[in-house]
Write a protein that holds these residues in place. Structure first.
Motif, PDB file in Angstrom:
ATOM      1  N   MET A  44       0.654  -0.989   0.163  1.00 23.76           N
ATOM      2  CA  MET A  44       0.066  -0.115  -0.059  1.00 23.76           C
ATOM      3  C   MET A  44       0.883   1.194   0.080  1.00 23.76           C
ATOM      4  O   MET A  44       1.691   1.381   0.663  1.00 23.76           O
ATOM      5  CB  MET A  44      -0.964  -0.031   1.213  1.00 23.76           C
ATOM      6  N   SER A  45       0.281   2.270  -0.804  1.00 24.83           N
ATOM      7  CA  SER A  45       1.099   3.701  -0.701  1.00 24.83           C
ATOM      8  C   SER A  45       0.330   4.571  -0.102  1.00 24.83           C
ATOM      9  O   SER A  45       1.019   5.509   0.378  1.00 24.83           O
ATOM     10  CB  SER A  45       1.319   4.059  -2.243  1.00 24.83           C
ATOM     11  N   ARG A  46      -0.926   4.402   0.638  1.00 23.68           N
ATOM     12  CA  ARG A  46      -1.563   5.435   1.314  1.00 23.68           C
ATOM     13  C   ARG A  46      -2.326   4.625   2.022  1.00 23.68           C
ATOM     14  O   ARG A  46      -3.377   4.277   2.135  1.00 23.68           O
ATOM     15  CB  ARG A  46      -2.347   6.051   0.529  1.00 23.68           C
ATOM     16  N   LEU A  47      -1.863   4.425   3.342  1.00 24.89           N
ATOM     17  CA  LEU A  47      -2.433   3.690   4.487  1.00 24.89           C
ATOM     18  C   LEU A  47      -3.866   4.244   4.974  1.00 24.89           C
ATOM     19  O   LEU A  47      -4.485   3.560   5.301  1.00 24.89           O
ATOM     20  CB  LEU A  47      -1.534   3.402   5.504  1.00 24.89           C
ATOM     21  N   SER A  48      -3.678   5.811   4.826  1.00 25.34           N
ATOM     22  CA  SER A  48      -5.147   6.329   5.174  1.00 25.34           C
ATOM     23  C   SER A  48      -6.336   5.788   4.467  1.00 25.34           C
ATOM     24  O   SER A  48      -7.437   5.825   4.887  1.00 25.34           O
ATOM     25  CB  SER A  48      -4.739   7.778   5.028  1.00 25.34           C
ATOM     26  N   GLU A  49      -6.180   5.263   3.235  1.00 28.94           N
ATOM     27  CA  GLU A  49      -7.223   4.711   2.374  1.00 28.94           C
ATOM     28  C   GLU A  49      -7.874   3.683   3.188  1.00 28.94           C
ATOM     29  O   GLU A  49      -9.099   3.619   2.829  1.00 28.94           O
ATOM     30  CB  GLU A  49      -6.803   4.165   1.105  1.00 28.94           C
ATOM     31  N   LEU A  50      -7.404   2.983   4.186  1.00 30.38           N
ATOM     32  CA  LEU A  50      -7.808   1.820   4.842  1.00 30.38           C
ATOM     33  C   LEU A  50      -9.161   2.376   5.346  1.00 30.38           C
ATOM     34  O   LEU A  50     -10.176   1.500   5.580  1.00 30.38           O
ATOM     35  CB  LEU A  50      -7.154   1.294   5.621  1.00 30.38           C
ATOM     36  N   GLU A  51      -9.199   3.555   5.890  1.00 33.25           N
ATOM     37  CA  GLU A  51     -10.186   4.236   6.769  1.00 33.25           C
ATOM     38  C   GLU A  51     -11.630   4.543   5.833  1.00 33.25           C
ATOM     39  O   GLU A  51     -12.545   4.607   6.340  1.00 33.25           O
ATOM     40  CB  GLU A  51      -9.627   5.707   7.169  1.00 33.25           C
ATOM     41  N   THR A  52     -11.320   4.369   4.711  1.00 33.49           N
ATOM     42  CA  THR A  52     -12.587   4.456   3.858  1.00 33.49           C
ATOM     43  C   THR A  52     -13.264   3.176   3.806  1.00 33.49           C
ATOM     44  O   THR A  52     -14.472   2.905   3.230  1.00 33.49           O
ATOM     45  CB  THR A  52     -12.403   4.959   2.542  1.00 33.49           C
ATOM     46  N   LEU A  53     -12.626   2.060   4.376  1.00 40.54           N
ATOM     47  CA  LEU A  53     -13.239   0.791   3.934  1.00 40.54           C
ATOM     48  C   LEU A  53     -14.420   0.393   4.853  1.00 40.54           C
ATOM     49  O   LEU A  53     -13.948   0.944   6.118  1.00 40.54           O
ATOM     50  CB  LEU A  53     -12.262  -0.196   3.799  1.00 40.54           C
ATOM     51  N   MET A  54     -14.901  -0.388   4.917  1.00 44.57           N
ATOM     52  CA  MET A  54     -16.136  -0.974   5.949  1.00 44.57           C
ATOM     53  C   MET A  54     -15.496  -2.161   6.648  1.00 44.57           C
ATOM     54  O   MET A  54     -14.739  -2.909   6.289  1.00 44.57           O
ATOM     55  CB  MET A  54     -17.334  -1.262   5.016  1.00 44.57           C
ATOM     56  N   ASN A  55     -16.194  -2.410   7.918  1.00 50.63           N
ATOM     57  CA  ASN A  55     -15.613  -3.600   8.622  1.00 50.63           C
ATOM     58  C   ASN A  55     -16.921  -4.543   8.166  1.00 50.63           C
ATOM     59  O   ASN A  55     -17.793  -4.136   7.600  1.00 50.63           O
ATOM     60  CB  ASN A  55     -15.480  -3.314  10.111  1.00 50.63           C
ATOM     61  N   ALA A  56     -16.845  -5.759   8.682  1.00 50.21           N
ATOM     62  CA  ALA A  56     -17.546  -6.787   8.244  1.00 50.21           C
ATOM     63  C   ALA A  56     -19.252  -6.379   8.496  1.00 50.21           C
ATOM     64  O   ALA A  56     -20.094  -6.807   7.843  1.00 50.21           O
ATOM     65  CB  ALA A  56     -17.579  -8.178   8.865  1.00 50.21           C
ATOM     66  N   GLU A  57     -19.337  -5.729   9.747  1.00 51.77           N
ATOM     67  CA  GLU A  57     -20.780  -5.715  10.098  1.00 51.77           C
ATOM     68  C   GLU A  57     -21.332  -4.652   9.245  1.00 51.77           C
ATOM     69  O   GLU A  57     -22.440  -4.388   8.916  1.00 51.77           O
ATOM     70  CB  GLU A  57     -20.535  -5.022  11.613  1.00 51.77           C
ATOM     71  N   GLN A  58     -20.648  -3.218   8.895  1.00 45.87           N
ATOM     72  CA  GLN A  58     -20.749  -2.458   8.026  1.00 45.87           C
ATOM     73  C   GLN A  58     -21.140  -2.807   6.945  1.00 45.87           C
ATOM     74  O   GLN A  58     -22.180  -2.580   6.203  1.00 45.87           O
ATOM     75  CB  GLN A  58     -19.708  -1.401   7.947  1.00 45.87           C
TER      76      GLN A  58
END
Lengths: 129, 366
Positions: A106-120
């Motif tokens: 990954m080049s931008r770890l902050s992008e992970l924050e845009t993803l959902m968890n399983a529940e979401q």
């Protein structure tokens, strides 16, 4: 019943991401493989390919349809799951295990924050239905 | 609002995935396309094709009318026989491909494609001649297809008619579960099989009887997904793909059902005959060919086909063939590029992938 492991992150385009430090292992969700049906062709980028979040980076084809796979994060492919080219059905059989598509640095770890968890993600699916 | 067949509730109960097709809400798959495909090749499958249309042609001049609107020669078949044909426009393009059933010289049933029912019926009415009555009975009749090597074994206990005597492209009027049916030995899969036409509301009775009888013979319900892969392996045309208003039947390997009158015994005029004679005389510009991919990629409708740098045609249908375990496709290519064994390239997304022209059909039962 489709399953959505708790330790993964999910995109609205139905990819999952398993995070190991700077490494993202990417695949498609149980929902995606079920909707596609029998997968008969996998096209994934080779090692060294740059991928950009939300851009199509691969293709899955079922008997009837052609579907893009979108990058849930940006970065560089460091490994592609080449056995899928000869045995694309693995994606149907084991989408969270042997059926992973690529590993990306990954080049931008902050992008992970845009993803959902399983529940979401499960809520996202039920809202769509 | 999409139309539903009389078997809609049964499909839902079986867990089918429903899709839109030609204005209908139809099952595309139950368990999976490949599994269903193999069931038909190895044992048997049951298809709901009630969305297809049934148009009756009756009257003093029914036979001449059927001959006018179809390219084949209907005077060549007898009572109880079926005949495949194209219906053409004046310019030679295809209105539809149909199967005509002759009950007697004054009564025919024409089975037409679901998406073309209204268009066909209007076309028939527009060209109607004296002494002919046309009735669109599509909403009165259901249609099931029972296909596969075990089809006869499954069907025989349910009908009195001796099926050994019902040969390919023939039909009979009999009963199933006490309900009248028109039973033909026809199909769209490349396997032996039957099509069962009965009253709209009787379809669930036929379906349940067949499923029960077929349970011990591996009978499975089959969706439109496998219907498409099965017909493609058998190289049967699908309207909107291999045939259509801009594709004439001579290009589409249907010359065998186009009676252009080379002998005096041949049928008289039909709509499109003059144009098709001219097309044949001036040379057919393109031909439908079968392609097997050499490189890893699946041809799909609309993909361009090349010989070297030169674009020579377009894919009309393509899929992954569950029987051959290979990607296959049909393509319309310029005449002169259709020789079996020649290599060509199919543009799959950004790549041109190698394929080879092969003999059709892709699959022929033993």
């Amino acid at each position: 019943m489709p399953t959505y492991p708790k330790d993964l992150k999910y995109s609205k385009e139905h990819e999952w991401v398993k995070v190991e430090g700077k490494l993202a292992i990417i695949g498609v969700t149980d929902y995606a493989q079920d909707q596609l049906g029998d997968i008969v062709m996998v096209e994934i980028p080779g090692e060294g390919t740059a991928v950009t979040k939300d851009d199509a980076f691969g293709v899955l084809e079922s008997v009837k349809s052609v579907s893009d796979v979108f990058a849930p994060v940006s970065g560089k492919v460091i490994e592609a799951n080449d056995p899928l080219v000869d045995s694309p059905g693995i994606v149907n059989e084991d989408c969270y295990g042997e059926g992973w598509l690529v590993k990306v640095e990954m080049s931008r770890l902050s992008e992970l924050e845009t993803l959902m968890n399983a529940e979401q993600y499960e809520k996202f699916l039920s809202d769509q239905a | 609002m999409l139309k539903r067949t009389p078997l809609f509730e049964i499909h839902k109960k079986l867990g089918a995935r429903m899709v839109e097709f030609g204005g209908w809400e139809m099952p595309v798959q139950y368990t999976g396309v490949i599994e269903e495909h193999r069931a038909v090749r190895n044992s048997a499958g049951l298809f709901d094709i009630s969305h297809m249309g049934e148009i009756f042609v009756t009257g003093e001049h029914a036979r001449d009318f059927v001959n006018l609107i179809t390219t084949n020669d209907i005077s060549k078949i007898l009572d109880g026989q079926c005949q495949y044909a194209a219906c053409c426009y004046e310019k030679g393009g295809v209105v539809d491909d149909v199967i005509s059933y002759r009950f007697n010289p004054k009564k025919y049933l024409i089975i037409v494609n679901a998406s073309n029912v209204d268009k066909d019926f209007e076309w028939f009415q527009k060209n109607k001649t004296a002494g002919v009555t046309l009735e669109n009975k599509s909403s009165d009749y259901s249609l099931l297809a029972l296909q596969g090597p075990k089809a006869q074994k499954i069907l025989q206990p349910l009908v009195d008619y001796p099926l050994d005597k019902l040969v390919y492209y023939h039909f009979c009027e009999t009963k199933m579960g006490g309900k009248p049916i028109i039973l033909s030995r026809t199909g769209y899969t490349g396997e032996d099989g039957f099509e069962i036409c009965g009253a709209w509301d009787d379809a669930p009775v036929f379906w349940e009887l067949l499923m029960k009888e077929g349970a011990s013979n591996g009978l499975q319900p089959i969706g439109l997904g496998a219907r498409d892969t099965l017909r493609l392996e058998a190289a049967y045309s699908l309207y909107g793909h291999e045939i259509g208003e801009t594709i004439n039947p001579l290009e589409a390997r249907l010359g065998w059902v186009v009676k252009l009158g080379s002998t005096t015994l041949d049928k008289s005029d039909f709509i499109g005959k003059k144009a098709l004679q001219e097309i044949k005389a001036s040379g057919i510009k393109r031909n439908l060919v079968g392609i097997e991919m050499v490189e890893n990629g699946i041809p799909r409708q609309g993909y361009e086909v090349f010989s070297g740098e030169r674009k020579i045609g377009v894919i009309t249908s393509g899929t992954f063939s569950p029987t051959l375990n290979k990607a296959i496709g049909l393509a319309l290519v310029e005449s002169g590029f259709g020789a079996v064994g020649s290599e060509l390239l199919v543009q799959v997304r950004r790549q041109k992938l190698r394929g080879q022209i092969v003999n059709l059909p892709f699959y022929k039962r033993k």
